[in-house]
Write a protein that holds these residues in place. Structure first.
Motif, short mmCIF file in Angstrom:
data_model
loop_
_atom_site.label_atom_id
_atom_site.label_comp_id
_atom_site.label_asym_id
_atom_site.label_seq_id
_atom_site.Cartn_x
_atom_site.Cartn_y
_atom_site.Cartn_z
N ARG A 87 -56.73 -6.85 -37.19
CA ARG A 87 -55.28 -6.85 -36.96
C ARG A 87 -54.72 -8.22 -36.56
O ARG A 87 -53.54 -8.50 -36.80
CB ARG A 87 -54.91 -5.82 -35.89
CG ARG A 87 -55.45 -6.11 -34.50
CD ARG A 87 -55.02 -5.05 -33.49
NE ARG A 87 -55.53 -3.74 -33.88
CZ ARG A 87 -54.79 -2.64 -33.82
NH1 ARG A 87 -53.55 -2.70 -33.38
NH2 ARG A 87 -55.31 -1.49 -34.17
N ASN A 88 -55.55 -9.07 -35.98
CA ASN A 88 -55.04 -10.37 -35.51
C ASN A 88 -55.16 -11.48 -36.55
O ASN A 88 -54.94 -12.65 -36.25
CB ASN A 88 -55.75 -10.78 -34.22
CG ASN A 88 -57.26 -10.91 -34.40
OD1 ASN A 88 -57.78 -10.64 -35.48
ND2 ASN A 88 -57.96 -11.29 -33.34
N PHE A 89 -55.50 -11.13 -37.80
CA PHE A 89 -55.59 -12.12 -38.86
C PHE A 89 -54.24 -12.80 -39.03
O PHE A 89 -53.21 -12.14 -39.19
CB PHE A 89 -56.03 -11.47 -40.17
CG PHE A 89 -56.12 -12.40 -41.34
CD1 PHE A 89 -57.10 -13.39 -41.39
CD2 PHE A 89 -55.23 -12.30 -42.40
CE1 PHE A 89 -57.19 -14.25 -42.47
CE2 PHE A 89 -55.31 -13.15 -43.48
CZ PHE A 89 -56.29 -14.13 -43.52
N VAL A 90 -54.22 -14.13 -38.98
CA VAL A 90 -53.00 -14.96 -39.01
C VAL A 90 -51.89 -14.39 -38.12
O VAL A 90 -50.70 -14.49 -38.43
CB VAL A 90 -52.47 -15.21 -40.45
CG1 VAL A 90 -53.47 -16.00 -41.24
CG2 VAL A 90 -52.13 -13.92 -41.19
N SER A 91 -52.28 -13.79 -36.98
CA SER A 91 -51.34 -13.23 -35.98
C SER A 91 -50.43 -12.16 -36.57
O SER A 91 -49.32 -11.93 -36.08
CB SER A 91 -50.48 -14.35 -35.36
OG SER A 91 -51.28 -15.25 -34.65
N ASN A 92 -50.88 -11.48 -37.62
CA ASN A 92 -50.04 -10.47 -38.26
C ASN A 92 -49.68 -9.34 -37.32
O ASN A 92 -48.58 -8.79 -37.39
CB ASN A 92 -50.75 -9.90 -39.50
CG ASN A 92 -50.30 -10.56 -40.78
OD1 ASN A 92 -49.49 -11.48 -40.77
ND2 ASN A 92 -50.82 -10.11 -41.90
N PHE A 117 -43.37 -17.98 -35.91
CA PHE A 117 -42.23 -18.43 -35.10
C PHE A 117 -41.01 -17.50 -35.19
O PHE A 117 -40.00 -17.74 -34.52
CB PHE A 117 -41.83 -19.88 -35.42
CG PHE A 117 -41.31 -20.15 -36.80
CD1 PHE A 117 -40.04 -19.76 -37.18
CD2 PHE A 117 -42.08 -20.83 -37.72
CE1 PHE A 117 -39.55 -20.02 -38.45
CE2 PHE A 117 -41.61 -21.11 -38.99
CZ PHE A 117 -40.34 -20.70 -39.35
N THR A 118 -41.09 -16.43 -36.01
CA THR A 118 -40.00 -15.46 -36.01
C THR A 118 -40.34 -14.18 -35.24
O THR A 118 -39.57 -13.22 -35.25
CB THR A 118 -39.59 -15.07 -37.45
OG1 THR A 118 -40.72 -14.51 -38.13
CG2 THR A 118 -39.04 -16.25 -38.21
N PHE A 165 -43.41 -11.33 -45.58
CA PHE A 165 -42.26 -11.70 -44.75
C PHE A 165 -40.95 -11.51 -45.52
O PHE A 165 -40.01 -10.89 -45.02
CB PHE A 165 -42.36 -13.15 -44.28
CG PHE A 165 -41.15 -13.59 -43.49
CD1 PHE A 165 -41.07 -13.37 -42.13
CD2 PHE A 165 -40.07 -14.20 -44.12
CE1 PHE A 165 -39.95 -13.74 -41.41
CE2 PHE A 165 -38.94 -14.58 -43.42
CZ PHE A 165 -38.88 -14.34 -42.05
N SER A 166 -40.88 -12.07 -46.72
CA SER A 166 -39.64 -11.98 -47.49
C SER A 166 -39.25 -10.54 -47.76
O SER A 166 -38.07 -10.18 -47.71
CB SER A 166 -39.79 -12.74 -48.81
OG SER A 166 -39.89 -14.12 -48.59
N LEU A 167 -40.24 -9.69 -48.04
CA LEU A 167 -39.97 -8.28 -48.31
C LEU A 167 -39.49 -7.55 -47.06
O LEU A 167 -38.48 -6.85 -47.07
CB LEU A 167 -41.24 -7.62 -48.86
CG LEU A 167 -41.14 -6.23 -49.48
CD1 LEU A 167 -42.41 -5.94 -50.28
CD2 LEU A 167 -40.94 -5.12 -48.47
N PHE A 183 -46.57 -10.12 -35.34
CA PHE A 183 -45.37 -10.08 -36.19
C PHE A 183 -45.01 -8.65 -36.54
O PHE A 183 -43.85 -8.24 -36.42
CB PHE A 183 -45.60 -10.91 -37.46
CG PHE A 183 -44.47 -10.81 -38.45
CD1 PHE A 183 -43.25 -11.43 -38.19
CD2 PHE A 183 -44.61 -10.09 -39.63
CE1 PHE A 183 -42.19 -11.34 -39.10
CE2 PHE A 183 -43.57 -10.00 -40.53
CZ PHE A 183 -42.37 -10.62 -40.26
N TYR A 184 -45.99 -7.88 -37.00
CA TYR A 184 -45.75 -6.48 -37.36
C TYR A 184 -45.10 -5.73 -36.20
O TYR A 184 -44.09 -5.04 -36.36
CB TYR A 184 -47.04 -5.77 -37.74
CG TYR A 184 -47.65 -6.17 -39.06
CD1 TYR A 184 -46.87 -6.69 -40.09
CD2 TYR A 184 -49.01 -6.02 -39.29
CE1 TYR A 184 -47.44 -7.05 -41.30
CE2 TYR A 184 -49.58 -6.38 -40.50
CZ TYR A 184 -48.79 -6.89 -41.50
OH TYR A 184 -49.35 -7.23 -42.70
N THR A 185 -45.70 -5.85 -35.03
CA THR A 185 -45.19 -5.12 -33.86
C THR A 185 -43.75 -5.52 -33.54
O THR A 185 -42.93 -4.66 -33.20
CB THR A 185 -46.10 -5.39 -32.65
OG1 THR A 185 -47.43 -4.96 -32.95
CG2 THR A 185 -45.60 -4.62 -31.43
N SER A 186 -43.44 -6.80 -33.71
CA SER A 186 -42.10 -7.28 -33.34
C SER A 186 -41.02 -6.79 -34.30
O SER A 186 -39.84 -6.81 -33.95
CB SER A 186 -42.10 -8.81 -33.30
OG SER A 186 -42.08 -9.38 -34.60
#
Length: 354
Positions: A117-122, A89-90, A68-70, A125-128
Motif C-alpha cells: 500500500r505504501n508504494f510511491v506513497s499511494n 504534494f496534493t 491522478f488525472s482520472l 494519497f488514496y486516503t486523502s
C-alpha cells in the motif's frame, strides 16, 4: 466559485461501479502494421459497440500520473516539472474528486492494489481523496506483485458477496491489474493457450499480445460471474489503459534497446493514446460522449454521468469544457478556459494551491 454540495440526491439507488486499471494495456488495432488475432478486439469496445480512444500523459510507466488525472480530474501537465510527484504534494489538498463524490453519494470505496500500500506513497494519497479501504498485496495474500487479472477479480467478488450480505450501500471498487506489465522476455503462465502475434511478430510483442488475450478471458469471467451471482444488482464496469507497454516502442520508431525515459514523443503521438470502455451488467448505460480521443482528466466526470450521479458545480464545468474542447484538456485550443477553470478550483477551495 464552485459550490460543494453537502448531499447527493438520486432518485434510485445508483449502480455499483467497478473501475479497472488495466496496467500497460493498449488496443493493438492502433497499429495498422501489427498482425495479430483480432479475437481480442471486442475487449476494447464499450456497450455502444464503439472503441473510445483516450489520451494519457505518460509512456511506458508512471501509472500514478494516469491515476491522478482520472481521480482528481486535472491534468498532471498543469503541475509542470513537479508532475511526477503530484500525488505526494496534493495529499489533503483536493476536494470533489471522483471517490469523494461517490462517498458523498453513499458509496463504499475500496482499492484492490497489487503492490504494498505504501508504494510511491499511494496509500496516503488514496486516503486523502476518499479511498480509505486499501486491499493491498498483503491483504489479498498475493504470491507476487504480478498475478493474473482473475486473482484480483476473485478477491473483489468475494468482498462484494460479503458486503451485500451486510449492507445495502453501493460499492465503488477500484481494481488494479498487473499481468500485462513489463518485462516481456518470458512467457507469463505458459500453460495457458492463447493467441499472440502472427508469424514475424517480435518476441516482446508476441508475449504482450498473449497477456492481452488472457486479460480478455478474465474480464469475460468477471462480467459473467457478476451476472450469474448477483442477478438483482446493477453494475457499471469501466476499464482503461493507463499507458502503452514498452513493447510498442519499436512500432513508434525506436530501437529495441531504448529505455522508457528515452522515448520522447510529441503530445499528439499515438504513443499516448490508449482506450476506455464502459459496460453494464443488469444496467443499461446512457449514451457515451463521442470524441476522436478523450483526455484522461475527463474520464471521472464521464463515469459519474454514466452512473447517473448528480454532477457538482465543478464537474458540470468540467463536462462543459469537455465538449467545448472536443475532448481535449491540456491541449485544448481554448487554453484560457482551462486556466480559468483551475483558478476557480483554487478560489473555491477544491484544489489548495499551498
Amino acid at each position: 466559485t464552485f459550490a460543494l454540495p453537502n448531499t447527493c440526491n438520486t432518485t434510485t439507488k445508483p449502480p455499483h461501479i467497478i473501475l479497472i486499471h488495466q496496467e500497460s494495456v493498449v488496443q493493438p488495432s492502433l497499429f495498422k502494421q501489427l498482425s495479430y488475432d483480432h479475437s481480442v478486439d471486442p475487449f476494447f469496445l464499450s456497450a455502444d459497440s464503439n472503441l473510445h480512444p483516450m489520451r494519457v500523459e505518460t509512456y511506458g510507466g508512471a501509472s500514478w500520473l494516469t491515476e491522478f488525472s482520472l481521480l482528481a480530474g486535472v491534468s498532471t501537465h498543469s503541475f509542470g516539472g513537479m508532475r511526477q510527484f503530484v500525488q505526494t504534494f496534493t495529499q489533503n489538498k483536493l476536494k470533489d474528486t471522483l471517490p469523494q463524490v461517490l462517498e458523498r453519494c453513499g458509496y463504499r470505496n475500496v482499492v484492490f492494489y497489487p503492490m504494498m500500500r505504501n508504494f510511491v506513497s499511494n496509500d496516503k494519497f488514496y486516503t486523502s481523496i476518499g479511498l480509505k479501504e486499501i486491499f493491498d498485496m498483503k491483504t489479498q495474500k498475493a504470491p507476487s506483485t504480478q498475478e493474473r487479472d482473475r486473482f484480483y477479480y476473485d478477491n473483489s467478488l468475494t468482498e462484494l458477496d460479503l458486503h451485500l450480505k451486510a449492507s445495502s450501500k453501493p460499492v465503488f471498487f477500484f481494481i488494479q491489474t498487473m499481468s500485462a506489465h513489463w518485462p516481456y522476455d518470458y512467457a507469463f503462465q505458459p500453460e495457458v493457450a492463447v493467441p499472440g502475434g502472427d508469424p514475424g511478430t517480435s518476441p516482446e510483442m508476441h508475449e504482450y499480445l498473449r497477456r492481452i488475450a488472457m486479460s480478455k478471458m478474465d474480464l469475460d469471467f468477471l462480467t459473467n460471474d457478476l451476472r450469474r451471482r448477483f442477478p438483482r444488482e446493477r453494475f457499471l464496469i469501466v476499464h482503461y489503459g493507463d499507458h502503452h507497454p514498452m513493447a510498442t516502442r519499436m512500432l513508434l520508431g525506436f530501437s529495441s534497446d531504448t529505455e522508457a525515459e528515452d522515448v520522447t514523443l510529441d503530445p499528439d503521438s499515438i504513443g499516448f493514446v490508449t482506450y476506455y470502455a464502459a459496460q453494464g451488467v443488469n444496467y443499461r448505460l446512457p449514451a457515451q460522449p463521442q470524441f476522436d480521443t478523450l483526455d484522461v482528466p475527463y474520464l471521472g466526470t464521464v463515469m459519474l454521468d454514466l452512473a447517473g450521479i448528480p454532477l457538482s458545480d465543478s464537474h458540470k464545468e468540467r463536462k462543459r469544457l469537455m465538449y467545448l474542447c472536443k475532448g481535449r484538456y491540456n491541449g485544448c485550443a481554448k487554453r484560457d478556459e482551462i486556466l480559468v477553470f483551475h483558478r476557480r478550483l483554487i478560489d473555491s477551495g477544491i484544489m489548495a494551491a499551498r
